[in-house]
Write a protein that holds these residues in place. Structure first.
Motif, mmCIF file in Angstrom:
data_model
loop_
_atom_site.group_PDB
_atom_site.id
_atom_site.type_symbol
_atom_site.label_atom_id
_atom_site.label_comp_id
_atom_site.label_asym_id
_atom_site.label_seq_id
_atom_site.Cartn_x
_atom_site.Cartn_y
_atom_site.Cartn_z
ATOM 1 N N VAL A 54 -25.830 -38.971 33.470
ATOM 2 C CA VAL A 54 -24.580 -38.232 33.640
ATOM 3 C C VAL A 54 -24.780 -36.754 33.290
ATOM 4 N N ARG A 55 -24.175 -35.879 34.050
ATOM 5 C CA ARG A 55 -24.167 -34.438 33.754
ATOM 6 C C ARG A 55 -23.446 -34.199 32.432
ATOM 7 N N TYR A 56 -23.989 -33.288 31.620
ATOM 8 C CA TYR A 56 -23.454 -33.053 30.277
ATOM 9 C C TYR A 56 -23.244 -31.552 30.063
ATOM 10 N N HIS A 57 -22.043 -31.183 29.650
ATOM 11 C CA HIS A 57 -21.811 -29.791 29.235
ATOM 12 C C HIS A 57 -21.344 -29.764 27.784
ATOM 13 N N HIS A 58 -21.964 -28.879 27.021
ATOM 14 C CA HIS A 58 -21.755 -28.797 25.581
ATOM 15 C C HIS A 58 -20.987 -27.522 25.241
ATOM 16 N N VAL A 59 -19.811 -27.696 24.641
ATOM 17 C CA VAL A 59 -18.967 -26.559 24.263
ATOM 18 C C VAL A 59 -19.270 -26.177 22.820
ATOM 19 N N SER A 60 -19.778 -24.972 22.618
ATOM 20 C CA SER A 60 -20.144 -24.524 21.284
ATOM 21 C C SER A 60 -19.431 -23.209 20.951
ATOM 22 N N THR A 61 -19.919 -22.543 19.923
ATOM 23 C CA THR A 61 -19.212 -21.403 19.345
ATOM 24 C C THR A 61 -20.160 -20.234 19.146
ATOM 25 N N ASP A 62 -19.601 -19.022 19.144
ATOM 26 C CA ASP A 62 -20.408 -17.837 18.839
ATOM 27 C C ASP A 62 -20.789 -17.779 17.362
ATOM 28 N N GLU A 63 -20.173 -18.612 16.532
ATOM 29 C CA GLU A 63 -20.451 -18.567 15.100
ATOM 30 C C GLU A 63 -21.868 -19.037 14.763
ATOM 31 N N VAL A 64 -22.542 -19.684 15.718
ATOM 32 C CA VAL A 64 -23.926 -20.093 15.460
ATOM 33 C C VAL A 64 -24.838 -18.875 15.267
ATOM 34 N N TYR A 65 -24.413 -17.723 15.743
ATOM 35 C CA TYR A 65 -25.232 -16.512 15.645
ATOM 36 C C TYR A 65 -25.011 -15.745 14.344
ATOM 37 N N GLY A 66 -24.161 -16.259 13.463
ATOM 38 C CA GLY A 66 -23.851 -15.524 12.243
ATOM 39 C C GLY A 66 -22.854 -14.430 12.532
ATOM 40 N N ASP A 67 -23.064 -13.261 11.953
ATOM 41 C CA ASP A 67 -22.110 -12.185 12.188
ATOM 42 C C ASP A 67 -22.825 -10.862 12.390
ATOM 43 N N LEU A 68 -22.047 -9.858 12.784
ATOM 44 C CA LEU A 68 -22.524 -8.499 13.010
ATOM 45 C C LEU A 68 -21.840 -7.567 12.030
ATOM 46 N N ALA A 69 -22.495 -6.458 11.717
ATOM 47 C CA ALA A 69 -21.863 -5.442 10.875
ATOM 48 C C ALA A 69 -20.726 -4.783 11.641
ATOM 49 N N LEU A 70 -19.711 -4.327 10.906
ATOM 50 C CA LEU A 70 -18.561 -3.703 11.549
ATOM 51 C C LEU A 70 -18.953 -2.461 12.340
ATOM 52 N N ASP A 71 -19.980 -1.751 11.882
ATOM 53 C CA ASP A 71 -20.386 -0.517 12.560
ATOM 54 C C ASP A 71 -21.571 -0.718 13.500
ATOM 55 N N ASP A 72 -21.895 -1.971 13.812
ATOM 56 C CA ASP A 72 -23.014 -2.284 14.699
ATOM 57 C C ASP A 72 -22.520 -2.310 16.143
ATOM 58 N N PRO A 73 -23.071 -1.488 17.037
ATOM 59 C CA PRO A 73 -22.602 -1.499 18.431
ATOM 60 C C PRO A 73 -23.049 -2.724 19.209
ATOM 61 N N ALA A 74 -23.948 -3.516 18.647
ATOM 62 C CA ALA A 74 -24.491 -4.668 19.367
ATOM 63 C C ALA A 74 -23.441 -5.766 19.531
ATOM 64 N N ARG A 75 -23.695 -6.633 20.498
ATOM 65 C CA ARG A 75 -22.908 -7.843 20.698
ATOM 66 C C ARG A 75 -23.864 -9.018 20.854
ATOM 67 N N PHE A 76 -23.353 -10.230 20.624
ATOM 68 C CA PHE A 76 -24.170 -11.422 20.805
ATOM 69 C C PHE A 76 -24.523 -11.593 22.278
ATOM 70 N N THR A 77 -25.778 -12.005 22.539
ATOM 71 C CA THR A 77 -26.204 -12.419 23.870
ATOM 72 C C THR A 77 -26.856 -13.790 23.755
ATOM 73 N N GLU A 78 -27.251 -14.339 24.882
ATOM 74 C CA GLU A 78 -27.914 -15.637 24.887
ATOM 75 C C GLU A 78 -29.253 -15.601 24.154
ATOM 76 N N GLU A 79 -29.795 -14.415 23.923
ATOM 77 C CA GLU A 79 -31.085 -14.276 23.247
ATOM 78 C C GLU A 79 -30.942 -14.013 21.743
ATOM 79 N N THR A 80 -29.723 -13.884 21.238
ATOM 80 C CA THR A 80 -29.519 -13.609 19.820
ATOM 81 C C THR A 80 -30.014 -14.791 18.980
ATOM 82 N N PRO A 81 -30.818 -14.545 17.941
ATOM 83 C CA PRO A 81 -31.291 -15.644 17.086
ATOM 84 C C PRO A 81 -30.130 -16.340 16.364
ATOM 85 N N TYR A 82 -30.296 -17.618 16.125
ATOM 86 C CA TYR A 82 -29.293 -18.382 15.388
ATOM 87 C C TYR A 82 -29.369 -18.021 13.901
ATOM 88 N N ARG A 83 -28.194 -17.792 13.318
ATOM 89 C CA ARG A 83 -28.130 -17.438 11.899
ATOM 90 C C ARG A 83 -26.777 -17.892 11.327
#
Length: 339
Positions: free
Chosen positions: A121-150
């Motif tokens: 059966v085809r499977y789709h997994h719904v997850s969260t951006d929280e797996v990437y940890g967090d970013l600093a308030l003054d960090d211009p970066a955003r999470f991407t699919e390549e962001t390490p898990y933290r």
């Protein structure tokens, strides 16, 4: 490789919860040839009223546990896909007792993957951006699919573990799987323990709302309808083994969101109480959904946060009978936690 997948019978786990039930409504309203079996344990966060009124010939509620392998052996055959929303998801609860999070988020995902593997059966997994940890308030970066898990919390660490299981079952066993990691959702049917409905319902009850820490924590808000359309796009068009981040460029600080709610409900913008911060509270989440938009052609429709917030406030105002039965117990739990 990518495929154009046209399911007609799908299983939605956690389909009586907030985000899952909105997905069920989305499918019923937009894909008339699709039938949905909702598998839900009906814990405190699952409410069958969330899918009440949907056509019985298209939506079936199966009350059961995703960890019940025998039940899955009965249910999964004859279905095209599993869309896995079911999760313990409230950070404060995971800090108070991580045990249910390990069982549901890790063991439950394992059981579903085994069923998907067994029955092809085809499977789709719904997850969260929280797996990437967090970013600093003054960090211009955003999470991407390549962001390490933290991951920071018991909740996000169990979701991270479940994501890794999905990737392993795809690579090792060939399960046709995709993953989506989404930012914070808002909209109708969200439990009053969550940030936006908690603030709205406190004000409607004549209680001063409460704000963690310094209120500067930033969340990337997306309307649940947009999350639903994105998941459907990934389910039907996504490339097997791939991860897609879902977001609508909705970064707002907690204090700005609270002040917007207060103002809309006729209260002064500073009419709230400060409470001690959550342990390990992530500072900022931000999603870069370029891959989903570029490769699969998805775009959010609810890009005006003010309009979406107005609609959400109106829904809670008009549906007191839905949230009042659980409000007192929720606030008692927060009080015991000093929040």
């Amino acid at each position: 490789m990518s495929e154009n997948f046209e399911p007609t019978n799908i299983i939605v786990t956690g389909g009586c919860g907030f985000i899952g039930s909105n997905f069920v409504h989305y499918v019923v309203n937009n894909h008339p040839d699709v039938c949905v079996a909702v598998l839900d344990k009906l814990t405190y966060a699952g409410n069958p009223e969330n899918i009440a009124g949907l056509p019985a010939d298209r939506v079936e509620l199966v009350v059961g546990d995703i960890c019940d392998a025998a039940l899955l052996d009965e249910l999964v055959p004859g279905h095209d896909a599993i869309v896995h929303y079911a999760a313990e998801s409230h950070n404060d609860n995971s800090i108070d007792d991580p045990t249910p999070f390990l069982r549901t988020n890790v063991e439950g995902t394992f059981c579903l993957l085994q069923a998907a593997r067994k029955f092809g059966v085809r499977y789709h997994h719904v997850s969260t951006d929280e797996v990437y940890g967090d970013l600093a308030l003054d960090d211009p970066a955003r999470f991407t699919e390549e962001t390490p898990y933290r991951p920071s919390s018991p909740y996000s660490s169990t979701k991270a573990a479940s994501d890794h299981l999905v990737r392993a079952w795809h690579r090792t066993f060939g399960v046709r799987a995709t993953i989506s990691n989404c930012s914070n959702n808002y909209g109708p049917y969200q439990h009053v323990e969550k940030f936006i409905p908690r603030q709205i319902t406190n004000i409607l009850d004549g209680v001063r709302p409460k704000l963690y820490g310094d209120g500067r924590n930033v969340r990337d808000w997306i309307h649940t309808d947009d999350h639903s359309s994105a998941v459907w796009t990934i389910l039907t068009k996504g490339e097997m083994g791939e991860t897609y981040l879902i977001g609508a460029d909705g970064e707002r600080s907690n204090i700005d969101v609270l002040r917007a709610i207060l103002t809309r409900l006729g209260k002064p913008a500073d009419d709230f109480d400060w409470v001690r911060d959550r342990p390990g509270h992530d500072r900022r989440y931000a999603i870069d959904s370029t891959k989903l938009r570029r490769e699969l052609g998805w775009e959010p429709k609810h890009t005006d946060f003010s309009e979406g917030l107005d609609q959400t406030i109106a829904w809670y105002t008009e549906n007191r009978a839905w949230w009042e039965p659980v409000k007192a117990a929720t606030e008692a739990r927060y009080k015991a936690q000093g929040q």
